[in-house]
Write a protein that holds these residues in place. Structure first.
Motif, PDB file in Angstrom:
ATOM      1  N   SER A  60       0.835  -1.209   0.000  1.00 59.02           N
ATOM      2  CA  SER A  60       0.000   0.000   0.000  1.00 59.02           C
ATOM      3  C   SER A  60       0.863   1.249   0.000  1.00 59.02           C
ATOM      4  CB  SER A  60      -0.922  -0.003   1.221  1.00 59.02           C
ATOM      5  OG  SER A  60      -1.764  -1.137   1.226  1.00 59.02           O
ATOM      6  N   LEU A  61       1.936   1.234   0.779  1.00 65.43           N
ATOM      7  CA  LEU A  61       2.835   2.389   0.807  1.00 65.43           C
ATOM      8  C   LEU A  61       3.562   2.556  -0.523  1.00 65.43           C
ATOM      9  CD1 LEU A  61       4.349   1.996   4.400  1.00 65.43           C
ATOM     10  CD2 LEU A  61       2.832   3.812   3.608  1.00 65.43           C
ATOM     11  N   LEU A  62       3.905   1.456  -1.174  1.00 61.92           N
ATOM     12  CA  LEU A  62       4.579   1.537  -2.460  1.00 61.92           C
ATOM     13  C   LEU A  62       3.665   2.120  -3.535  1.00 61.92           C
ATOM     14  CD1 LEU A  62       6.533  -1.854  -2.556  1.00 61.92           C
ATOM     15  CD2 LEU A  62       7.524   0.437  -2.489  1.00 61.92           C
ATOM     16  N   MET A  63       2.386   1.813  -3.462  1.00 62.13           N
ATOM     17  CA  MET A  63       1.433   2.305  -4.458  1.00 62.13           C
ATOM     18  C   MET A  63       0.976   3.737  -4.190  1.00 62.13           C
ATOM     19  SD  MET A  63       0.968   0.074  -6.830  1.00 62.13           S
ATOM     20  CE  MET A  63       2.745  -0.225  -6.666  1.00 62.13           C
ATOM     21  N   GLY A  84       7.882   5.334  -0.568  1.00 62.07           N
ATOM     22  CA  GLY A  84       8.491   4.222  -1.289  1.00 62.07           C
ATOM     23  C   GLY A  84       9.492   3.459  -0.430  1.00 62.07           C
ATOM     24  N   LEU A  85      10.334   4.196   0.295  1.00 56.75           N
ATOM     25  CA  LEU A  85      11.314   3.543   1.168  1.00 56.75           C
ATOM     26  C   LEU A  85      10.634   2.801   2.307  1.00 56.75           C
ATOM     27  CD1 LEU A  85      14.101   6.287   1.377  1.00 56.75           C
ATOM     28  CD2 LEU A  85      14.204   4.095   0.169  1.00 56.75           C
ATOM     29  N   LEU A  86       9.598   3.414   2.891  1.00 61.43           N
ATOM     30  CA  LEU A  86       8.863   2.743   3.960  1.00 61.43           C
ATOM     31  C   LEU A  86       8.174   1.480   3.442  1.00 61.43           C
ATOM     32  CD1 LEU A  86       7.250   5.794   5.824  1.00 61.43           C
ATOM     33  CD2 LEU A  86       9.136   4.348   6.621  1.00 61.43           C
ATOM     34  N   PHE A  91       7.717  -4.394   2.888  1.00 62.65           N
ATOM     35  CA  PHE A  91       7.362  -5.452   1.940  1.00 62.65           C
ATOM     36  C   PHE A  91       8.472  -6.487   1.778  1.00 62.65           C
ATOM     37  CE2 PHE A  91       6.964  -7.195  -2.362  1.00 62.65           C
ATOM     38  CZ  PHE A  91       5.653  -7.635  -2.342  1.00 62.65           C
ATOM     39  N   VAL A  92       9.687  -6.029   1.539  1.00 66.70           N
ATOM     40  CA  VAL A  92      10.779  -6.963   1.227  1.00 66.70           C
ATOM     41  C   VAL A  92      11.097  -7.906   2.392  1.00 66.70           C
ATOM     42  CG1 VAL A  92      13.212  -7.132   0.577  1.00 66.70           C
ATOM     43  CG2 VAL A  92      11.747  -5.449  -0.536  1.00 66.70           C
ATOM     44  N   PRO A  93      11.291  -7.403   3.631  1.00 64.57           N
ATOM     45  CA  PRO A  93      11.593  -8.334   4.723  1.00 64.57           C
ATOM     46  C   PRO A  93      10.492  -9.366   4.973  1.00 64.57           C
ATOM     47  CG  PRO A  93      12.132  -6.102   5.374  1.00 64.57           C
ATOM     48  CD  PRO A  93      11.362  -6.006   4.097  1.00 64.57           C
ATOM     49  N   SER A  94       9.230  -8.975   4.803  1.00 61.98           N
ATOM     50  CA  SER A  94       8.146  -9.930   5.025  1.00 61.98           C
ATOM     51  C   SER A  94       8.167 -11.036   3.978  1.00 61.98           C
ATOM     52  CB  SER A  94       6.800  -9.211   5.027  1.00 61.98           C
ATOM     53  OG  SER A  94       6.555  -8.572   3.789  1.00 61.98           O
ATOM     54  N   VAL A  95       8.441 -10.687   2.723  1.00 60.07           N
ATOM     55  CA  VAL A  95       8.528 -11.705   1.667  1.00 60.07           C
ATOM     56  C   VAL A  95       9.703 -12.639   1.932  1.00 60.07           C
ATOM     57  CG1 VAL A  95       8.937 -12.062  -0.800  1.00 60.07           C
ATOM     58  CG2 VAL A  95       7.378 -10.269  -0.049  1.00 60.07           C
TER      59      VAL A  95
END
Length: 210
Positions: A60-63, A84-86, A91-95
């Protein structure tokens, strides 16, 4: 053994120092119970859902910057990189954590097989079937996956020119995809456990099981 670490593989025959079979079975039961808890415990499915929620927040933060640009919001150039950074930080660590958890499940199954092969205790080993937990994993995961599939389809079908932007559709479909993949991971885990129980423990209740 420390609660934070997994039980090790059982030692090879020439290094085993159990004084008798009762001691071996006691250690075997403790290791198998810990592995069962680490594999199918309710805390594992709750952790999976928490990681999915974190990924949704990150997406959501990326979009959000793209939505701001579509709406011609001037703050997009100032706040967009921050969002975008947030988003990437969530997103990345959760994936990555989900990928590591899936890989860890394979290690857990190998440990279970190794401790099961050490000896046999049919009345105790029947507990490893865990039909209630595996059913909970399956039903809850199917519900999450169905919700995600509905969200993806609804986002695509509900898009209207002039009212919905590409960022809005990508947001809804991305959230739906995250939920769908989360449900797929959980349902696959439940099915694999069922197949493993059939392969290792047999199709029905073990003799002596009450």
């Amino acid at each position: 053994m420390p609660r934070s670490s997994l039980p090790p593989f059982p030692p090879p025959p020439y290094l085993r120092t159990w004084p008798d079979r009762a001691a071996l079975l006691a250690d075997r039961a403790r290791a198998l119970e810990e592995l069962r808890r680490r594999s199918l415990g309710v805390h594992r499915v709750l952790l999976l859902w928490l990681l999915a929620l974190t990924a949704i927040i990150g997406w959501s933060l990326l979009m959000l910057p793209f939505q701001q640009l579509a709406e011609e919001d001037p703050t997009a150039f100032l706040l967009g990189p921050v969002f975008g950074l947030l988003g990437l930080a969530a997103f990345v660590p959760s994936v990555v954590a989900v990928a590591l958890a899936v890989h860890r499940d394979g290690h857990l199954r190998r440990l279970l097989d190794a401790w099961l092969a050490l000896d046999s205790h049919p009345s105790w080993d029947a507990r490893l079937r865990s039909p209630g937990l595996s059913l909970f994993w399956l039903l809850s995961s199917l519900a999450v996956g169905a919700t995600g599939l509905w969200a993806s389809l609804a986002s695509a079908a509900g898009a209207r020119p002039g009212r919905s932007t590409y960022a809005d559709v990508a947001l809804g479909m991305g959230i739906g995809m995250i939920l769908w993949l989360t449900g797929l991971i959980g349902a696959t885990k439940a099915v694999r456990h069922y197949r493993w129980a059939l392969r290792v423990l047999g199709p029905g209740p073990l003799p002596g099981h009450r």
